[in-house]
Structures are given as C-alpha cells and as structure tokens.
Design a protein around this motif. Structure first.
Motif, PDB file in Angstrom:
ATOM      1  N   THR A   5       0.892  -1.111   0.008  1.00 27.64           N
ATOM      2  CA  THR A   5      -0.061   0.036  -0.076  1.00 27.64           C
ATOM      3  C   THR A   5       0.939   1.261   0.033  1.00 27.64           C
ATOM      4  OG1 THR A   5      -1.680  -1.181   1.187  1.00 27.64           O
ATOM      5  CG2 THR A   5      -1.650   1.276   0.973  1.00 27.64           C
ATOM      6  N   VAL A   6       0.562   2.141  -1.039  1.00 23.33           N
ATOM      7  CA  VAL A   6       1.509   3.401  -1.036  1.00 23.33           C
ATOM      8  C   VAL A   6       0.485   4.444  -0.391  1.00 23.33           C
ATOM      9  CG1 VAL A   6       2.658   2.608  -2.841  1.00 23.33           C
ATOM     10  CG2 VAL A   6       0.785   3.799  -3.256  1.00 23.33           C
ATOM     11  N   SER A   7       1.314   5.276   0.269  1.00 24.09           N
ATOM     12  CA  SER A   7       0.709   6.817   0.630  1.00 24.09           C
ATOM     13  C   SER A   7       0.508   7.823  -0.324  1.00 24.09           C
ATOM     14  CB  SER A   7       1.240   7.286   2.072  1.00 24.09           C
ATOM     15  OG  SER A   7       2.626   7.393   1.479  1.00 24.09           O
ATOM     16  N   ILE A   8      -0.482   8.363  -0.471  1.00 22.50           N
ATOM     17  CA  ILE A   8      -0.748   9.179  -1.729  1.00 22.50           C
ATOM     18  C   ILE A   8      -1.394  10.539  -1.099  1.00 22.50           C
ATOM     19  CG2 ILE A   8      -3.125   8.143  -1.854  1.00 22.50           C
ATOM     20  CD1 ILE A   8      -3.044   8.942  -4.712  1.00 22.50           C
ATOM     21  N   ASP A   9      -0.909  11.791  -1.638  1.00 23.71           N
ATOM     22  CA  ASP A   9      -1.268  12.923  -1.516  1.00 23.71           C
ATOM     23  C   ASP A   9      -2.396  13.395  -2.089  1.00 23.71           C
ATOM     24  OD1 ASP A   9      -1.148  15.263  -0.673  1.00 23.71           O
ATOM     25  OD2 ASP A   9       0.505  16.411  -1.671  1.00 23.71           O
ATOM     26  N   TYR A  10      -3.617  13.461  -1.416  1.00 27.28           N
ATOM     27  CA  TYR A  10      -4.579  13.893  -2.385  1.00 27.28           C
ATOM     28  C   TYR A  10      -4.818  15.123  -2.509  1.00 27.28           C
ATOM     29  CZ  TYR A  10      -6.238   9.227  -0.396  1.00 27.28           C
ATOM     30  OH  TYR A  10      -6.548   7.970  -0.024  1.00 27.28           O
ATOM     31  N   GLU A  18     -11.570   7.595   6.249  1.00 26.56           N
ATOM     32  CA  GLU A  18     -10.806   6.258   5.952  1.00 26.56           C
ATOM     33  C   GLU A  18     -11.134   5.931   4.605  1.00 26.56           C
ATOM     34  OE1 GLU A  18      -8.296   4.969   7.538  1.00 26.56           O
ATOM     35  OE2 GLU A  18      -8.494   6.703   9.048  1.00 26.56           O
TER      36      GLU A  18
END
Length: 350
Positions: A5-10, A18
């Motif tokens: 799972t990659v963290s993404i800047d929305y 969540e």
C-alpha cells in the motif's frame, strides 16, 4: 505476497474519512481511495463501485493494469484535486490520456490533449497519433497529421514510423492519403490565389480605364476636356501608366486593323471586358467602344459571351472583396467617388 500500500497525497484541503476502496496496479501496489470521490468524477468507477459483491465484508478493489503505477497515482491525484503538473504531463501524458478516455474523465482528457499537442515532436508523433486514434481525440489526431505532413522526411527515419509500416499498414495508408490530399489542397489554394490576384488586377485596370477616360492621368486624358499639363500621378499610377502606354500604342499602331499586334489585342480585350462590367446601358458611358460592344452583344449571340460574362462577374466580385478589405472611411470615400464619376466619350493623347 501481500500488495504494497502506497501513501498518496490527495492534494485537497477537505477532511477525508478512512479509504473504503483500493486501486490495485502493477508491481503488486495498491492505492487507497474513497468510493464517493471516484464515483463523483467517473461514471465507470461509479458503475463498478455500485456493482454487488459476493461477500459484503470483502474489500472493494479496482484493478488498473497496463500503465506504470506512478501514472495511476497521478491519475488518482487528479480525480481529487483536478490539477496536473507539467512535470507529470512530461512523464505520463500519454498514459493519463488513455486512463482519462477509459474511465470517462473529460476534464483530464482535455488537459492531456492540450499537453500532448504542445509536446509533439518528430520522435513521438507516430505514437501520439496511434493513441489519439484509439482515444477518440480528433484535434490531437489532426495536429499529429499536420506535423507528419510538414516533417515527413524526419518522421520517416524514426523507429516509430518503421514499426508502424510493419504492423499498421492501414494507418500508414491514411497518413499517405492525408499528405497527398494536403498537397492537392495547397495546389488548389495557390491556383485560387493566383486567379484572384489576376481578377483583382483586371478590376483595378477597369477602374483606371474609367479614370483615364473621365479625368485623365499624366499622358492620356479626355478628348473633349482641357487637362492641365502639370498633372501629378494618381494613387494607382503603376497601373495607369501601363494602360496609358497601351492606349498610346493602340491609337497609333499601323498593325491594329490587320489584327497582327498583340498589344492592340490586349487593349481591345480590356475595352471589351469593360463593356461587360459596365452597368450603364445608355450612351452615358464614355469609355471607347463600350456602347458598340453592348449593342453587338444584343444583336449577336456569340458562343464566347458566356465566358466573358463569367470573367466580368469574377472581376466585379474581386472589386467588392477589395472594397470590403478597406477601412470604412476610405471605403465610403471611394464609393462617393464612384457615384460622382460620369466618364467621357473617348480619350486623347496629351
């Protein structure tokens, strides 16, 4: 092996709950997202999310393969922020165009079309052309075709063109047909401009002929009116000067009656053309031979009358187009001058 799972800047200031859906892409990577956001910008995502699942407790997963994971991350980021940086467009513009077409995101699709149009080169034009055809992007397709047309020799040496020739002969045929049609249109346009230039010159010659016969210019003027010897050249002196030379030759040429002089034939044709252009049906027109030609037209239905009438219409049309291209004040002055110009019967050498 479990997906990473990659963290993404929305890229949004909104407070988000969540994530309730995960996008699985290549290399076993998954991107967390929100079903409500995806469904609001893409009807394809909306249909997929609303599809009933076998197990209500199972995780909502959307598979996107065939494009780099970073391109999918940029795609999801646009769905949240409606923004796409130039750096991202440089790297993943073609992938984003494909994704925007598949998932029906028109705002991103237009952004990609504009970005790819600005980045077209001889090296990538073949690849972009194929993608534009698959993604229903006619504007981008046309720009690619034009670049291919103007830089065909350079494109022909690229690997993209060589691959196209081997694997897509129908597209190659479309490109060659477009280039051929473009050359045909250029020739027609060039020929049309030359014809319009000729008609414009004839229209100017008709005006100068009336001007010479009514007011006189530097060397030729009305036979029944006194013209000052010290006359300055008119505004169209280059045309008037040539006509005056022809008129002076026409008046003194010994070969004229025998029909053996080319210059006299040219002057005779100008007189005849004037008779077709002239709207004065009585004897008020003072240009030489005008009334004689008009009477002859009425008495004799000559086979070449249709050609002369067509030429007269085109010359008149060229005059109108020239008038419309002038500034309004100058156009009004010329129209008043035309109304007040009554002409004379003939001309004389000064």
């Amino acid at each position: 092996m479990a997906p990473k799972t990659v963290s993404i800047d929305y890229q949004t200031t909104r407070v988000l709950p969540e994530p309730d859906v995960f996008i699985h892409c290549s290399q076993g990577t998954r991107i967390p997202a929100h079903a409500a956001v995806l469904a609001s910008v893409s009807p394809v995502f909306e249909n997929f999310i609303d599809r009933p699942r076998k197990h209500r407790s199972s995780e909502k997963i959307i598979q996107i393969h065939g494009v780099p994971c970073d391109a999918v991350i940029a795609f999801v980021g646009f769905l949240y922020s409606s923004r796409c940086t130039e750096e991202v467009m440089d790297k993943y513009g073609m992938h984003l165009l494909a994704l925007s077409h598949v998932y029906l995101v028109p705002q991103l699709k237009q952004r990609c079309i504009k970005g790819l149009t600005q980045r077209l080169t001889t090296e990538n034009v073949v690849d972009v052309l194929q993608l534009a055809r698959l993604c229903d992007a006619p504007d981008l397709h046309l720009r690619c075709m034009k670049l291919l047309t103007y830089n065909f020799k350079a494109v022909e040496a690229t690997e993209g063109w060589k691959f196209l020739v081997k694997h897509d002969p129908w597209l190659e045929l479309d490109i060659l047909r477009f280039i051929d049609e473009h050359e045909t249109r250029k020739k027609k346009s060039r020929r049309y401009r030359m014809e319009q230039g000729l008609y414009g010159e004839l229209s100017e010659a008709m005006e100068c002929l009336e001007h010479i016969c009514s007011e006189g210019c530097t060397h030729v003027g009305p036979y029944d009116a006194e013209v000052k010897k010290e006359r300055r050249p008119c505004g169209r002196f280059s045309t008037c000067e040539g006509l005056q030379v022809l008129i002076r030759h026409f008046a003194t040429c010994e070969k004229r009656m025998g029909g053996g002089c080319v210059r006299c034939k040219r002057m005779w044709q100008l007189f005849r053309l004037h008779s077709y252009v002239c709207h004065q049906t009585d004897s008020s027109c003072k240009v030489p031979f005008c009334r004689q030609f008009q009477l002859k037209m009425q008495q004799e239905k000559r086979k070449d009358d249709a050609k002369w009438k067509l030429l007269a219409r085109k010359v008149a049309s060229a005059k109108v187009m020239y008038s419309l291209s002038l500034p309004k004040r100058k156009r009004d002055e010329e129209m008043r001058g035309t109304i007040n110009n009554h002409g004379i019967r003939s001309f004389k050498l000064l």
